[in-house]
Each structure stands twice: as C-alpha cells, then as structure tokens.
Write a protein that holds these residues in place. Structure first.
Motif, PDB file in Angstrom:
ATOM      1  N   ARG A 111      33.547  46.881  30.393  1.00  0.00           N
ATOM      2  CA  ARG A 111      33.191  47.292  31.749  1.00  0.00           C
ATOM      3  C   ARG A 111      34.337  46.967  32.704  1.00  0.00           C
ATOM      4  O   ARG A 111      35.164  46.083  32.454  1.00  0.00           O
ATOM      5  CB  ARG A 111      31.921  46.567  32.205  1.00  0.00           C
ATOM      6  CG  ARG A 111      30.652  46.935  31.451  1.00  0.00           C
ATOM      7  CD  ARG A 111      30.174  48.337  31.792  1.00  0.00           C
ATOM      8  NE  ARG A 111      29.986  48.537  33.199  1.00  0.00           N
ATOM      9  CZ  ARG A 111      28.829  48.348  33.843  1.00  0.00           C
ATOM     10  NH1 ARG A 111      27.758  47.941  33.177  1.00  0.00           N
ATOM     11  NH2 ARG A 111      28.726  48.591  35.126  1.00  0.00           N
ATOM     12  N   ALA A 112      34.379  47.668  33.826  1.00  0.00           N
ATOM     13  CA  ALA A 112      35.450  47.497  34.823  1.00  0.00           C
ATOM     14  C   ALA A 112      35.160  46.284  35.700  1.00  0.00           C
ATOM     15  O   ALA A 112      34.999  46.406  36.924  1.00  0.00           O
ATOM     16  CB  ALA A 112      35.592  48.762  35.661  1.00  0.00           C
ATOM     17  N   PHE A 113      35.077  45.116  35.064  1.00  0.00           N
ATOM     18  CA  PHE A 113      34.720  43.896  35.783  1.00  0.00           C
ATOM     19  C   PHE A 113      35.930  43.211  36.434  1.00  0.00           C
ATOM     20  O   PHE A 113      35.775  42.146  37.029  1.00  0.00           O
ATOM     21  CB  PHE A 113      34.040  42.912  34.829  1.00  0.00           C
ATOM     22  CG  PHE A 113      32.621  43.281  34.480  1.00  0.00           C
ATOM     23  CD1 PHE A 113      31.955  44.295  35.153  1.00  0.00           C
ATOM     24  CD2 PHE A 113      31.938  42.608  33.477  1.00  0.00           C
ATOM     25  CE1 PHE A 113      30.657  44.647  34.840  1.00  0.00           C
ATOM     26  CE2 PHE A 113      30.633  42.937  33.155  1.00  0.00           C
ATOM     27  CZ  PHE A 113      29.988  43.958  33.831  1.00  0.00           C
ATOM     28  N   LEU A 114      37.117  43.802  36.299  1.00  0.00           N
ATOM     29  CA  LEU A 114      38.313  43.218  36.917  1.00  0.00           C
ATOM     30  C   LEU A 114      38.883  44.213  37.930  1.00  0.00           C
ATOM     31  O   LEU A 114      39.845  44.925  37.643  1.00  0.00           O
ATOM     32  CB  LEU A 114      39.358  42.870  35.857  1.00  0.00           C
ATOM     33  CG  LEU A 114      39.068  41.642  34.995  1.00  0.00           C
ATOM     34  CD1 LEU A 114      40.150  41.456  33.947  1.00  0.00           C
ATOM     35  CD2 LEU A 114      38.939  40.390  35.852  1.00  0.00           C
ATOM     36  N   PRO A 115      38.301  44.293  39.119  1.00  0.00           N
ATOM     37  CA  PRO A 115      38.806  45.225  40.133  1.00  0.00           C
ATOM     38  C   PRO A 115      40.186  44.786  40.608  1.00  0.00           C
ATOM     39  O   PRO A 115      40.569  43.619  40.469  1.00  0.00           O
ATOM     40  CB  PRO A 115      37.764  45.114  41.256  1.00  0.00           C
ATOM     41  CG  PRO A 115      37.185  43.748  41.097  1.00  0.00           C
ATOM     42  CD  PRO A 115      37.165  43.483  39.616  1.00  0.00           C
ATOM     43  N   ILE A 253      30.715  47.046  41.998  1.00  0.00           N
ATOM     44  CA  ILE A 253      31.493  47.922  41.127  1.00  0.00           C
ATOM     45  C   ILE A 253      30.586  49.038  40.614  1.00  0.00           C
ATOM     46  O   ILE A 253      29.586  48.768  39.948  1.00  0.00           O
ATOM     47  CB  ILE A 253      32.093  47.137  39.946  1.00  0.00           C
ATOM     48  CG1 ILE A 253      32.981  45.994  40.466  1.00  0.00           C
ATOM     49  CG2 ILE A 253      32.898  48.064  39.038  1.00  0.00           C
ATOM     50  CD1 ILE A 253      33.457  45.053  39.386  1.00  0.00           C
ATOM     51  N   ASP A 254      30.947  50.269  40.937  1.00  0.00           N
ATOM     52  CA  ASP A 254      30.223  51.449  40.465  1.00  0.00           C
ATOM     53  C   ASP A 254      31.091  52.174  39.449  1.00  0.00           C
ATOM     54  O   ASP A 254      32.193  52.629  39.772  1.00  0.00           O
ATOM     55  CB  ASP A 254      29.898  52.394  41.626  1.00  0.00           C
ATOM     56  CG  ASP A 254      28.821  51.831  42.545  1.00  0.00           C
ATOM     57  OD1 ASP A 254      28.194  50.830  42.151  1.00  0.00           O
ATOM     58  OD2 ASP A 254      28.615  52.397  43.635  1.00  0.00           O
ATOM     59  N   GLU A 255      30.593  52.300  38.232  1.00  0.00           N
ATOM     60  CA  GLU A 255      31.282  53.043  37.187  1.00  0.00           C
ATOM     61  C   GLU A 255      30.469  54.288  36.845  1.00  0.00           C
ATOM     62  O   GLU A 255      29.236  54.224  36.796  1.00  0.00           O
ATOM     63  CB  GLU A 255      31.440  52.201  35.923  1.00  0.00           C
ATOM     64  CG  GLU A 255      32.289  50.968  36.073  1.00  0.00           C
ATOM     65  CD  GLU A 255      32.329  50.177  34.774  1.00  0.00           C
ATOM     66  OE1 GLU A 255      32.976  50.649  33.810  1.00  0.00           O
ATOM     67  OE2 GLU A 255      31.703  49.108  34.711  1.00  0.00           O
ATOM     68  N   PRO A 256      31.142  55.400  36.595  1.00  0.00           N
ATOM     69  CA  PRO A 256      30.406  56.606  36.214  1.00  0.00           C
ATOM     70  C   PRO A 256      29.560  56.373  34.961  1.00  0.00           C
ATOM     71  O   PRO A 256      30.053  55.887  33.945  1.00  0.00           O
ATOM     72  CB  PRO A 256      31.526  57.630  35.948  1.00  0.00           C
ATOM     73  CG  PRO A 256      32.693  57.138  36.743  1.00  0.00           C
ATOM     74  CD  PRO A 256      32.594  55.647  36.711  1.00  0.00           C
ATOM     75  N   GLY A 257      28.274  56.684  35.053  1.00  0.00           N
ATOM     76  CA  GLY A 257      27.392  56.566  33.912  1.00  0.00           C
ATOM     77  C   GLY A 257      26.948  55.156  33.580  1.00  0.00           C
ATOM     78  O   GLY A 257      26.295  54.948  32.551  1.00  0.00           O
ATOM     79  N   LYS A 258      27.286  54.168  34.439  1.00  0.00           N
ATOM     80  CA  LYS A 258      26.918  52.781  34.187  1.00  0.00           C
ATOM     81  C   LYS A 258      26.033  52.266  35.324  1.00  0.00           C
ATOM     82  O   LYS A 258      26.009  52.831  36.418  1.00  0.00           O
ATOM     83  CB  LYS A 258      28.166  51.893  34.089  1.00  0.00           C
ATOM     84  CG  LYS A 258      29.235  52.391  33.130  1.00  0.00           C
ATOM     85  CD  LYS A 258      28.834  52.241  31.695  1.00  0.00           C
ATOM     86  CE  LYS A 258      29.994  52.638  30.776  1.00  0.00           C
ATOM     87  NZ  LYS A 258      29.643  52.517  29.349  1.00  0.00           N
ATOM     88  N   ARG A 259      25.327  51.187  35.045  1.00  0.00           N
ATOM     89  CA  ARG A 259      24.522  50.563  36.090  1.00  0.00           C
ATOM     90  C   ARG A 259      25.430  49.776  37.029  1.00  0.00           C
ATOM     91  O   ARG A 259      26.306  49.027  36.575  1.00  0.00           O
ATOM     92  CB  ARG A 259      23.487  49.632  35.456  1.00  0.00           C
ATOM     93  CG  ARG A 259      22.516  50.345  34.537  1.00  0.00           C
ATOM     94  CD  ARG A 259      21.715  49.378  33.710  1.00  0.00           C
ATOM     95  NE  ARG A 259      20.798  48.587  34.536  1.00  0.00           N
ATOM     96  CZ  ARG A 259      20.103  47.558  34.071  1.00  0.00           C
ATOM     97  NH1 ARG A 259      20.231  47.182  32.808  1.00  0.00           N
ATOM     98  NH2 ARG A 259      19.284  46.906  34.873  1.00  0.00           N
ATOM     99  N   PRO A 260      25.281  49.927  38.341  1.00  0.00           N
ATOM    100  CA  PRO A 260      26.134  49.208  39.288  1.00  0.00           C
ATOM    101  C   PRO A 260      26.006  47.700  39.129  1.00  0.00           C
ATOM    102  O   PRO A 260      24.923  47.178  38.843  1.00  0.00           O
ATOM    103  CB  PRO A 260      25.624  49.674  40.658  1.00  0.00           C
ATOM    104  CG  PRO A 260      24.905  50.949  40.388  1.00  0.00           C
ATOM    105  CD  PRO A 260      24.320  50.815  39.018  1.00  0.00           C
ATOM    106  N   VAL A 261      27.119  47.021  39.315  1.00  0.00           N
ATOM    107  CA  VAL A 261      27.182  45.566  39.182  1.00  0.00           C
ATOM    108  C   VAL A 261      27.682  44.978  40.494  1.00  0.00           C
ATOM    109  O   VAL A 261      28.604  45.515  41.119  1.00  0.00           O
ATOM    110  CB  VAL A 261      28.115  45.159  38.023  1.00  0.00           C
ATOM    111  CG1 VAL A 261      28.382  43.668  38.035  1.00  0.00           C
ATOM    112  CG2 VAL A 261      27.512  45.567  36.694  1.00  0.00           C
ATOM    113  N   THR A 262      27.071  43.875  40.916  1.00  0.00           N
ATOM    114  CA  THR A 262      27.489  43.183  42.132  1.00  0.00           C
ATOM    115  C   THR A 262      27.819  41.733  41.802  1.00  0.00           C
ATOM    116  O   THR A 262      27.040  41.049  41.123  1.00  0.00           O
ATOM    117  CB  THR A 262      26.400  43.225  43.212  1.00  0.00           C
ATOM    118  OG1 THR A 262      26.135  44.587  43.557  1.00  0.00           O
ATOM    119  CG2 THR A 262      26.850  42.475  44.469  1.00  0.00           C
TER     120      THR A 262
END
Length: 306
Positions: A111-115, A253-262
């Motif tokens: 996941r894109a957890f490193l903005p 963090i909003d990723e296409p097709g993924k559940r948003p993470v805060t």
C-alpha cells in the motif's frame, strides 16, 4: 464598423484586460509559490529528519493500529506499523523504490503508506522543485482550485492554468479588415457552417492519466494535498504544533480501488536518521515481540492478503 460596434468592441477589450489583470493578481508565477512553500516549511521547523508517532484508521473505523514514521528531507522514509493482534508491517522508501514486509514476508504490491512528506520538509526552492520534478509535476503550471472551504494554488497541472490573455484587435486593424471584400478572401466557407457538438465547448484539455500536483493554501502556503501520477491522493489536515515543529494533524491516503487510510499524528520529534536507517537490513530486521493487548483486531493492517 459602426461607432456603436467600435464602442462595444472597446468595452469588451477593456473588460478582457481587467479580467486578465485580476487573474494575474490572484495567480502568481509558480516559482514564487514554490519559494513561499519552501519558506513555510522552514518556518514550521520541518526541514530536518522527523519521527512521527501515528494512529492508523481505515475509512471511518476506530483506531486499528499504531505506527512510527521516520521521514528525511532528502526523500528517504520508513514506517513500522503494529496491530493489536501482533501484526507488524514495515515499509521503506529508498532511491524511489518502495519495499514492504509483513511479519517477515515480502509484500508484492505494498500500500502507498509512505507519502512524499519530503515535499513538506524542503526549505529551499531548488530542493522543492527537484522533489516535484521527481514526481513528474510540470513545475511552471499553476492554477486555482477549491480546498474544502478554502482556495488553493495547484502546481503541476497545465489544464488548471488560466488561458493566456490575447489583447483585442486595434481599431485601425479592425477597420482595415472590414474594408476587405469577402469574395477576395481565399476561404473554404463550408467549414464555417459545420455544427459544433455542445459537449465540446469548454471541455478541459485531454490528458493521458492523473497528473502529479501539489495543492497549496493561498493564504498560508501550507501544503494541503498531493496527487501522484499513480492516481494516489494524499490529503493533509490542519497543522498541529509539537514543540517547535508544525506538521499536519492527520494524513489521509486515497488509492484507486483501495479503502482510504488515515494516519492521526499524535507526536512529532526531530531524530538522528542517517542513510543506513533506511536500509534493506532495517526492513528485514527480526521483529521484537511485544506484550499483546487485552483486545485484538484480526487481520492485516492494510486490509489485504500478502
């Protein structure tokens, strides 16, 4: 051309000029905004390696985990997440490569957890421009857009830039054009009467895909949003002060097709973080056991299988 027509043309030309001047007054050049953002980063105390203590939420859920994020102005970053059930997930960003492991197993598509928080840490215009260029942003493009209830400068998307101002035709040239006989002009008049599809009017320029952009508050020059070419969108909450350092109070963090993470930011502190702290050896380091809490939440932190 009659006097009335000339007067109307002059009035329209003056109105266009005033609109163009107003647009210039509200939208400065992109490099000036980039310079102001770098100054804001410096004033906020973020231009140094930082440790962020985080609480993880998925969509609108209660907290399901905690994390420690270390971010460096050079672009290096690492993150360790721990869930109540004992799940440990590590992410590291080095040289533009994002690697991740969960409980010692490599994740194929992390996941894109490193903005790119290094954009909030660059304290010089050239460093910030370099970071934006790495993301693929078009550095000289700037426009305006709404950020919730506020306004933001958007750097990197030429489709949001105001159209160039074209001055009206001078009166002398307009009179000369009127004096020409239409039948002396070599024009293909058939094309002049082809119908125009209504949906084609005012459409934005076509693009191949998402553009890398940074959204900046027009008053504070605080970054409010980052968009990546991958389609990932990162949103930043209002700045919160932790001693001498100001960082966003939350990161979504909003990723296409993924559940948003805060990630809720609960603590921030400067940290000594050499390049070795972001190495592959840290990613593969054995996980230190911790005492399990009374209440557990099953499942991986990112809500997906490895």
């Amino acid at each position: 051309m009659t006097r009335v027509s000339l007067g109307r043309a002059a009035a329209l030309g003056l109105a266009a000029l005033l609109i163009a001047l107003a647009a210039d007054a509200f939208i400065p050049r992109a490099e000036r905004v980039v310079r102001a953002v770098a100054e804001r980063n410096k004033d906020a105390g973020r231009a140094q390696p930082l440790r962020l203590d985080l609480v993880l939420r998925i969509e609108e859920s209660d907290p399901i985990g905690t994390g420690i994020l270390v971010t460096h102005p050079s672009g290096l970053a690492r993150l360790e997440l721990r869930g109540p059930s004992g799940v440990v997930e590590r992410h590291v960003l080095q040289g533009g490569e994002h690697l991740a492991m969960r409980d010692g197993e490599r994740l194929r598509e992390p996941r894109a957890f490193l903005p790119p928080l290094f954009l909030l840490q660059a304290d010089h215009e050239l460093e910030l421009r370099s970071g934006l260029a790495q993301l693929g942003a078009e550095l000289d493009s700037i426009g305006l857009a709404r950020c919730d209830e506020d306004d933001c400068y958007v750097i990197g998307d030429p489709t949001r830039a105001p159209p160039p101002f074209e001055p009206p035709i001078p009166e002398s040239e307009a009179l000369e054009f009127e004096a020409l006989e239409l039948d002396t002009l070599e024009l293909d008049t058939t094309a002049l009467f082809e119908p125009i599809a209504p949906e084609g009017i005012g459409e934005p320029l076509a693009i191949d895909g998402p553009r890398a952009t940074i959204w900046v508050d027009v008053l504070t020059f605080e970054p409010r949003r980052i968009e990546l070419q991958s389609g990932v969108r990162i949103w930043f909450g209002a700045p919160a002060a932790f001693d001498q350092v100001q960082v966003p109070s939350w990161i979504r963090i909003d990723e296409p097709g993924k559940r948003p993470v805060t990630f809720d930011v609960v603590a921030v502190s400067p940290v000594d973080a050499p390049a070795a702290a972001f190495s592959l050896s840290w990613l593969q380091r054995p996980i230190q056991p911790v005492s399990p809490p009374a209440k557990t939440v099953p499942g991986p932190l990112s809500g997906e299988n490895p």
